[in-house]
Design a protein around this motif. Structure first.
Motif, short mmCIF file in Angstrom:
data_model
loop_
_atom_site.label_atom_id
_atom_site.label_comp_id
_atom_site.label_asym_id
_atom_site.label_seq_id
_atom_site.Cartn_x
_atom_site.Cartn_y
_atom_site.Cartn_z
N TYR A 198 -24.01 -10.06 39.99
CA TYR A 198 -24.43 -8.66 40.14
C TYR A 198 -25.59 -8.35 39.19
N ILE A 199 -25.45 -8.75 37.93
CA ILE A 199 -26.51 -8.51 36.94
C ILE A 199 -27.78 -9.26 37.34
N GLY A 200 -27.62 -10.46 37.89
CA GLY A 200 -28.78 -11.22 38.35
C GLY A 200 -29.55 -10.50 39.45
N VAL A 201 -28.82 -9.93 40.41
CA VAL A 201 -29.46 -9.16 41.48
C VAL A 201 -30.14 -7.93 40.90
N MET A 202 -29.46 -7.23 39.98
CA MET A 202 -30.04 -6.04 39.36
C MET A 202 -31.34 -6.36 38.64
N THR A 203 -31.34 -7.47 37.91
CA THR A 203 -32.54 -7.87 37.17
C THR A 203 -33.71 -8.12 38.12
N ASP A 204 -33.44 -8.81 39.22
CA ASP A 204 -34.49 -9.08 40.22
C ASP A 204 -35.01 -7.78 40.83
N GLU A 205 -34.11 -6.89 41.21
CA GLU A 205 -34.50 -5.67 41.90
C GLU A 205 -35.23 -4.69 40.98
N GLY A 216 -37.10 -3.04 30.60
CA GLY A 216 -36.63 -3.15 29.22
C GLY A 216 -35.29 -2.46 29.02
N PHE A 217 -35.12 -1.30 29.63
CA PHE A 217 -33.85 -0.57 29.54
C PHE A 217 -32.70 -1.46 29.99
N LEU A 218 -32.88 -2.16 31.11
CA LEU A 218 -31.82 -3.04 31.62
C LEU A 218 -31.58 -4.19 30.64
N GLN A 219 -32.65 -4.72 30.04
CA GLN A 219 -32.49 -5.83 29.09
C GLN A 219 -31.71 -5.39 27.85
N TYR A 220 -32.01 -4.19 27.34
CA TYR A 220 -31.26 -3.67 26.20
C TYR A 220 -29.81 -3.43 26.61
N TRP A 221 -29.61 -2.90 27.82
CA TRP A 221 -28.25 -2.66 28.32
C TRP A 221 -27.46 -3.97 28.38
N ILE A 222 -28.09 -5.03 28.86
CA ILE A 222 -27.43 -6.34 28.94
C ILE A 222 -27.07 -6.84 27.54
N ASP A 223 -28.00 -6.71 26.60
CA ASP A 223 -27.70 -7.11 25.21
C ASP A 223 -26.47 -6.39 24.69
N ILE A 224 -26.42 -5.08 24.93
CA ILE A 224 -25.31 -4.28 24.40
C ILE A 224 -23.99 -4.70 25.03
N GLN A 225 -23.99 -4.96 26.34
CA GLN A 225 -22.76 -5.41 27.00
C GLN A 225 -22.33 -6.76 26.42
N GLY A 249 -30.28 -12.51 31.03
CA GLY A 249 -31.37 -11.56 31.23
C GLY A 249 -31.66 -10.62 30.09
N GLY A 250 -30.88 -10.67 28.99
CA GLY A 250 -31.14 -9.78 27.87
C GLY A 250 -32.20 -10.34 26.94
N PHE A 251 -32.47 -9.62 25.86
CA PHE A 251 -33.43 -10.09 24.85
C PHE A 251 -32.80 -11.15 23.96
N PHE A 254 -28.71 -16.96 24.78
CA PHE A 254 -27.36 -17.50 24.63
C PHE A 254 -27.22 -18.36 23.39
N ASP A 255 -28.29 -19.05 23.01
CA ASP A 255 -28.22 -19.91 21.82
C ASP A 255 -27.94 -19.10 20.56
N SER A 256 -28.49 -17.88 20.53
CA SER A 256 -28.25 -17.01 19.36
C SER A 256 -26.78 -16.64 19.27
N PHE A 257 -26.18 -16.35 20.41
CA PHE A 257 -24.74 -16.05 20.41
C PHE A 257 -23.94 -17.29 20.04
#
Length: 362
Positions: A198-205, A216-225, A249-251, A254-257
């Motif tokens: 779902y997030i992948g489709v949202m990022t594309d759209e 950017g708003f979506l990328q920050y939202w993904i980071d927060i989730q 798709g966030g800023f 995965f390596d950082s996590f």
């Protein structure tokens, strides 16, 4: 400390869009609709539901006050309000900006799609839990049953793409059940798999809207989730690896996590304290381990996302201003529901005040 994650809040330069000149002027005139801090304070200090409703009657929401009752509480009121927002946006946004409706109601749409998936796997009707926005429970159910995602749809390309992913996942699960002869379904794993798709489709759209700020708003939202889910899994002791549940798709990569997977929660907070998420993470982790609640994370997420649009307050007409207006409108509805429920169930006054700060601090 060698594991510092320093994500900063970007500045976005926006050009005005003449296509939205009238709509932005209309919404500018409608800013009086937002509930001021004085009325919020009066609501919070209401002696009971009747007093709360008297103050609400003085606001733009007064015309829908009859929808609030002791049986369904704020549910019908909020659903009607959400539908008014989606109807307005469907009428005013250009075709390429229609995915912003899905961005505004990310959680609600995700709830709906996961609900339908569960209804098919359990062979049961879950319509009572559905949140009608731009399509009905029956329309979505019929699309899944007939597998009509490839056909033209009034709900747009994003609807078709998400339904396509939903159908594929449903068929994979049913095939696995048939092959393994297992009746027990791991809904947690299935939901996580779908959330990622779902997030992948949202990022594309959203990328197709060409709005750098909303991308950017979506990328920050993904980071927060991801930050919230990382701490939720750690706190609950759920048997999941970070790669199982993190959204792409966030800023923050995965390596950082991964570098923080075995570190303590205090270490995690220090690693992000200099980032734009620092206050949210520090307060969220403190509240989580001191009071066993994720509310601080949720509250500071809302404040962060509302403040994200501060830099465009003085622009004239663009789709970002439209989105920001309705993000605040939606947040206000959530806060009103929290205050109402707090008063109804006689929560401590300081807790109700804490919930109302969503708006007063943004």
């Amino acid at each position: 400390m060698d594991k510092i994650i320093n994500i900063e809040l970007k500045n976005y330069e926006l050009a005005d869009d003449s296509d939205y000149l009238y709509t932005c002027a209309e919404l500018k005139a409608r800013e009086y609709e937002f509930i001021d801090n004085l009325k919020l304070e009066r609501m919070v200090n209401s002696s009971g539901i009747d007093d709360f409703l008297k103050v609400l009657q003085e606001t733009i929401h007064g015309r829908k006050i009859s929808l609030i009752d002791d049986e369904k509480d704020f549910d019908v009121f909020i659903l009607k309000s959400y539908k008014e927002i989606t109807d307005f946006l469907e009428d005013r946004l250009s075709v390429r900006h229609l995915p912003l409706i899905y961005l505004l109601f990310m959680e609600e749409y995700l709830n709906n799609f996961k609900l339908i998936l569960k209804s098919f796997l359990l062979n049961t009707n879950l319509e009572k839990l559905f949140i009608p926005l731009t399509f009905s429970y029956d329309i979505l159910t019929e699309s899944i049953r007939k597998e009509t995602y490839g056909e033209s749809s009034d709900n747009g390309n994003i609807f078709q793409e998400i339904v396509r992913e939903l159908i594929n996942l449903k068929n994979e699960v049913l095939h696995e059940i048939e092959v393994k002869k297992e009746k027990k379904i791991n809904f947690r794993k299935i939901e996580i798999d779908f959330e990622k798709k779902y997030i992948g489709v949202m990022t594309d759209e959203i990328s197709k809207t060409s709005s750098e700020m909303l991308i950017g708003f979506l990328q920050y939202w993904i980071d927060i989730q991801n930050i919230k889910n990382f701490n939720r899994v750690r706190f609950t002791g759920e048997n999941l690896k970070y790669t199982d549940f993190l959204y792409p798709g966030g800023f923050i990569d995965f390596d950082s996590f991964k570098t923080l997977e075995t570190e303590s929660s205090d270490y995690f907070a220090r690693a992000l304290e200099k980032s734009c998420y620092g206050e949210m993470v520090i307060k969220g982790i403190h509240s989580l381990y001191s009071y066993n609640t994720f509310f601080s994370f949720e509250k500071n997420e809302s404040i962060f996302l509302l403040k994200f649009f501060d830099s465009i307050k003085y622009s004239v007409s663009n789709v970002e201003k439209i989105f920001a207006f309705f993000l605040r409108k939606k947040t206000e509805l959530i806060v009103l529901n929290m205050i109402y429920m707090g008063i109804k169930y006689r929560a401590e006054k300081r807790n109700i005040i804490h919930k109302a700060e969503f708006l007063s601090e943004s």
